[in-house]
Structures are given as structure tokens and as C-alpha cells.
Write a protein that holds these residues in place. Sequence first.
Motif, PDB file in Angstrom:
ATOM      1  N   GLU A 278      10.207  -0.663  -1.463  1.00 53.49           N
ATOM      2  CA  GLU A 278       9.414  -0.636  -0.232  1.00 53.49           C
ATOM      3  C   GLU A 278       8.430  -1.803  -0.166  1.00 53.49           C
ATOM      4  O   GLU A 278       8.248  -2.414   0.885  1.00 53.49           O
ATOM      5  CB  GLU A 278       8.646   0.688  -0.218  1.00 53.49           C
ATOM      6  N   LYS A 279       7.842  -2.156  -1.310  1.00 58.36           N
ATOM      7  CA  LYS A 279       6.710  -3.101  -1.271  1.00 58.36           C
ATOM      8  C   LYS A 279       7.020  -4.530  -1.738  1.00 58.36           C
ATOM      9  O   LYS A 279       6.429  -5.472  -1.238  1.00 58.36           O
ATOM     10  CB  LYS A 279       5.575  -2.582  -2.176  1.00 58.36           C
ATOM     11  N   VAL A 300       5.122 -10.945  -5.712  1.00 60.79           N
ATOM     12  CA  VAL A 300       3.815 -10.445  -5.275  1.00 60.79           C
ATOM     13  C   VAL A 300       3.136 -11.621  -4.594  1.00 60.79           C
ATOM     14  O   VAL A 300       2.942 -12.671  -5.215  1.00 60.79           O
ATOM     15  CB  VAL A 300       2.969  -9.947  -6.474  1.00 60.79           C
ATOM     16  N   ASP A 301       2.795 -11.442  -3.312  1.00 58.38           N
ATOM     17  CA  ASP A 301       2.317 -12.583  -2.524  1.00 58.38           C
ATOM     18  C   ASP A 301       0.873 -12.979  -2.777  1.00 58.38           C
ATOM     19  O   ASP A 301       0.538 -14.160  -2.748  1.00 58.38           O
ATOM     20  CB  ASP A 301       2.487 -12.274  -1.027  1.00 58.38           C
ATOM     21  N   THR A 307       2.810 -13.362  -8.029  1.00 58.34           N
ATOM     22  CA  THR A 307       3.954 -13.755  -8.865  1.00 58.34           C
ATOM     23  C   THR A 307       5.030 -14.364  -7.979  1.00 58.34           C
ATOM     24  O   THR A 307       5.364 -13.792  -6.935  1.00 58.34           O
ATOM     25  CB  THR A 307       4.555 -12.510  -9.584  1.00 58.34           C
ATOM     26  N   PRO A 308       5.580 -15.516  -8.374  1.00 58.93           N
ATOM     27  CA  PRO A 308       6.640 -16.111  -7.544  1.00 58.93           C
ATOM     28  C   PRO A 308       7.896 -15.246  -7.539  1.00 58.93           C
ATOM     29  O   PRO A 308       8.025 -14.313  -8.340  1.00 58.93           O
ATOM     30  CB  PRO A 308       6.914 -17.448  -8.224  1.00 58.93           C
ATOM     31  N   ALA A 332       0.780  -5.584 -11.249  1.00 52.49           N
ATOM     32  CA  ALA A 332       0.474  -6.072 -12.610  1.00 52.49           C
ATOM     33  C   ALA A 332       1.748  -6.069 -13.458  1.00 52.49           C
ATOM     34  O   ALA A 332       1.998  -7.006 -14.229  1.00 52.49           O
ATOM     35  CB  ALA A 332      -0.593  -5.200 -13.246  1.00 52.49           C
ATOM     36  N   LEU A 333       2.567  -5.057 -13.288  1.00 53.90           N
ATOM     37  CA  LEU A 333       3.796  -4.969 -14.104  1.00 53.90           C
ATOM     38  C   LEU A 333       4.763  -6.090 -13.749  1.00 53.90           C
ATOM     39  O   LEU A 333       5.441  -6.651 -14.626  1.00 53.90           O
ATOM     40  CB  LEU A 333       4.470  -3.611 -13.925  1.00 53.90           C
TER      41      LEU A 333
END
Length: 621
Positions: A278-279, A300-301, A307-308, A332-333
Amino acid sequence: MEFRIARIDLREWKAREEKIPESLLRKYLGGRGLGAYLALKEIPPKIDPLSPENKIYILTGPLTGTGAFQSGRYHVVGKSPLTGILGDSNSGGQFGPWLRFSGYDGLVIEGASDEPVWISIVDGEIEFHPAKRLWGKGVIHTERVIRAEMKTPSEYVGSVLAIGPAGENLSKIAAIMNDRYRAAGRTGLAAVLGAKKLKAIFVKGSRKVEIADMKKFLEESKKLTKKIMEHPISEALGKYGTAVLVNIINSHGAFPTKNWTRGTFEKAFEISGEYLAEKYLVTNKGCWGCAIRCARVSKVDTGPYRTPVSEGPEYETIWAFGANTLIGNLEALIKINYLANDLGFDTISLGNTMSTLMELYEKAKKGELPEEKAKELMELLGDIEPTWGNAEAFIQAVWRTAYRHGIGDIMAEGAARLAEYFGSPDSAIHVKGLELPAYDPRGINSMALAYATANRGGCHLRSYAVSFDVLGAPKKYDPLAIDMEKVELVKYQQDYFSVIDSLVVCKFNTFATDHTDYVGVLQAVTGWEDLTADELLEIGERIYNVERLFAVREGHGYKDYLPKRLLETPLPDGPAAGKTAKEALEAYLPKYYELRGWEDGKPKPETLKRLGLDEFLYIVS
Ligand code: SF4
């Protein structure tokens, strides 16, 4: 069937070709089986795994790169620096098929180079390249540089296998990585490549993989693909990836939490495959030759865990980095997974090592460690405060472990040595030195037997008893009931999975298949028209015994046990509250030895004779 290996001598930077006799392939197939046999024959007993005498076997199998469904994998075998017994690990992505297309079905890495080196293999030509400027660099950078040098920018043409700083610095929990994010992670074999100063291998080529009977192959392959694709677990894997298991295992109370002190995690949904989809999901991705596409591509934007676009995290990683350390933040993971891949770690071992550190820290604070050890721990930690759920501390610890700074120097040795060093050996949850994966055998009792008897140490991929205890494949059992039928299933899976790892294909098809499904396709590829299903399963049993013989010869690693915590401390929560794994292990183990023809963990001479292993009788007599 022809099987060509290249023996690569790193002392001299030379290689020579060798053909494996077909009679040997008929006994061991390829991949894990052939590797186990060659390792037992060629690696001298009781050597230091990080010495030049150790060898690394990087092997494909008869199905690799044929186009048979899920045949895009390879297997690595060698003596493990983590466990001191035979280590092996399997990985997907693209490397396996491209190794075959490059002209070789396998590589044997021997000796040690004086200086860092990487190797390219293109259409049978093997070249050695100085790797000083790549030494110390991450896996992603290494791949980029090598692809540029080889003028092969597309990730779908050719493949790069590499170790990261963790392997270079001889961390016993380092992973051999390929295609940037794929890991032959377990048993620390990347440290052996690090000791040999081999940074990377590039493979590419246009060799056609030989198929004896193409018409039959296409028919058999089509049948197999249909059977696997139509299974509901294949569909779930495609939709949510392996992390679809987070909510399932948590709901069974078998999701190890806070370093194996609980069986459920209150933030399970927030780190689940459903939440990831979903995210953070960009797309899904498959290994060569697989339409299930279970791999996640995520990013993660914004925020501290930006994270790229990268692959993962998988279920085991999410659990080891998440529930077991009480980090319930998926962003974080994803970040820690990215770092762990680039630095080249086995994420199961790394996560367990971190949760062990958190427990040791808590014990030090409570005065439960020997005073001198508590003091030393605090000094080595420096500015890191590894409290439960502290993602920042985890990130710092990952960096320090890769480069062996401060506490990282001891963490790089894995959970068992870390806990032993600080005077609390039971804080590390491992079997034979290998940190356990994401299923608590107190809540899934067949896993008690599977972990205890796994030849490479505590592992879920020799027998995946979760399959029948939880997922109902091939049929559903009660995970908390003692049921002797399950002993036969564990043994069956161990033998069948040995075949799967030697063919080499993906184990995720075993929810849908059994050993009989591979007879036709293997006959077609090899031309072994008289091959039977019974013979195939016996090959698996032979491989399992050869692996066990390696441990017997070493003089350790053949006693089957579980960590004290799982045997003596009942789970406090969830559906398995009050359970330990003791009753199951004590009930199952004698029956298991009877089925195997083993005594106290050692194959009996008559078992070896039955399996055509007379040449190894000297080990047990
Ligand atoms: S099921 Fe997943 S891991 Fe297995 S071959 Fe397909 S994409 Fe790779």
C-alpha cells in the motif's frame, strides 16, 4: 549431459576447464548436491574456513537457464566460517543462467590472491582484473563500475556477483550478493571470498544450454508451469511478496519478537506485505524464468529513512530487523535492508545479531552481565545506545559491523560469538552457530525438528514445515499437536528440497509440487529416459547424508539440538502461550533417526551402503 566447470586458481590468476563425469551428475545432479560431494572430497578436514585451503563452489544445475519454470538460480557451497561445518546458500536473480550462458556450468574458486581481484567470464574467456579501487566499496557501486567496464549497462544482460565490505572484512555473517540485491546469504561464505580477495565475478555469453529432447521438454515444462502458477500460494507471493507471511505467522503466535522472548508483535500489520504494497511498493520483479515475480521493488521518498528505489525487504528481513528488535517502522526497515544489501550481509544473521546486542545491553543495564563484560560492552558501544526499537542505533551498528569498528568487530562474528564473548551465551538464538529464521518452533512444532536436524545449522530451507503446519500444503496439520506423521514430512522435505537445490530451481514451487513432478522435465533435459521418481528422491537422501558426513568428519555439528530458550522458556503470549519446543523435539527426534538410518546424528554404515556412499564409510567406522 555435459557439465563444464572452471577451476579458478587465485594464487596464480589462472583457470582450467574440467568436465564432471555424467555418472557423478546422475548421483548428485548439480548445485547443492554436486557441491556437497566435491566439498567432502576436496576440502581437507578441519581446515580454517578462511584459509586458502577452503574452496567455494558456485554451481548451476541441469535445469538452470533451460527456460524450465523458476530455473534462474544458482547455489554456493564451501566450508562455513560461521558454523565450521558445510555451508551453502542459494540465490535467484540472473546470475545462474548467465553463468551457464558464459560457457561454464560451475566455478570452483581455489587458493587466495595476494591482492584484490575480480573476474570476467564472457563466452568461455576468463580474465582476471585488479580490484584495488573496488575494495572497500559497496555492492551497488561495484556492479556499476564493472558493468561500465564490460560495456554492459542493461541489468538484464550479463550478471555481477559481488561481496561488500562485510565480506572483505571477513564478517562471518556476510552474504554473497548478485544483481545488487539478491543474496546467497546464509552461512557467511562471502567471508571466504573476502579471505581469497575475490571481489566480484561478471558473467555473460551466448552459449545455448543443451536440452536432449526439446519436444518433451516443452510439454513437461508447460505442465509444471501450469501446476505452479495455479497454486494459490504462488498468487499470494506475486501479490504481496514473501512478507505476506508477517500477519499469518504473527496470528499463529510464532512470530519471534524481542529476541525470541515473545511470539507476537503488536506492530505486525505496520511491517506486513500488505502495508508495504500500500505504501512503498514501486513494482514487483522476478528472477530469470519466473512469472510469479515475488520480489518487491520499494522506495521511501522522504524523511530520515529516505531510500532510493531498490529491492526488498523480504519476510525474513522484515522480521529479523523488525519484530525481533521491536522496530515497527517499515521505512526504517527498508533503509536498513538497503544498507545491509549494499554492505553485503545475511539479513537473518545480522538481525539476530542486533537483537542479541539489544538483549545484552538491557542485561548490562540491569546488572545481569559479568561486571567486567558489562563495562567493556559500554566502552565498545561508544555513542550507540541499542535500546529495543532503536532504528538509529541499528543503522550505526550495521556500518560498524561492516567495517569492524568498536562493537562491530564482535558483531561481525555473528550472534553466537557475540553472546558468548559477553558472558551470556543463551542470549543468541542459533543452532550449530547459524542464527534462526522467522518461525518460533514453540508455536509451529514441526519446525523444532526441522531446525534441529538442518545440516547447515538452524535453517527453514532444508525443511519448510510451516508449509504443512500453517499453510496447509500439501495438507493442514495442527501446529501445536504432536503428530508422528509430521516426522515423515520433515524428512521428505529435506530430501526433496535437496533435489530442488540441485536441479537448481526455486523452492517456492514446493507448495505446489512434489518430486514426481520433476521426473519428466529432467528426463527431457538430460536424456536419462530411465530416471524414476524413486531414484530422484533417493538422490535427495544421498545428498542429505553427504552433508551430514561433512559434519561427522569435522567432529562437530552432527548433534541435533535447539537453543535452551526454546526448550525451556514457554512463550508468554499468543495462541502458543505456555508452549516450549521440548516435548516436540523429544518425541520427533528418535523417530527421525529411525527413518534416516542414523544413530546419534551419524549415518549408520548400512545407510551409506544403501545410498551408494561406500567411499565414505571410513568417516563413520
Ligand atoms: S518465486 Fe520469487 S524467488 Fe522464486 S524464482 Fe520466482 S521470483 Fe524468484
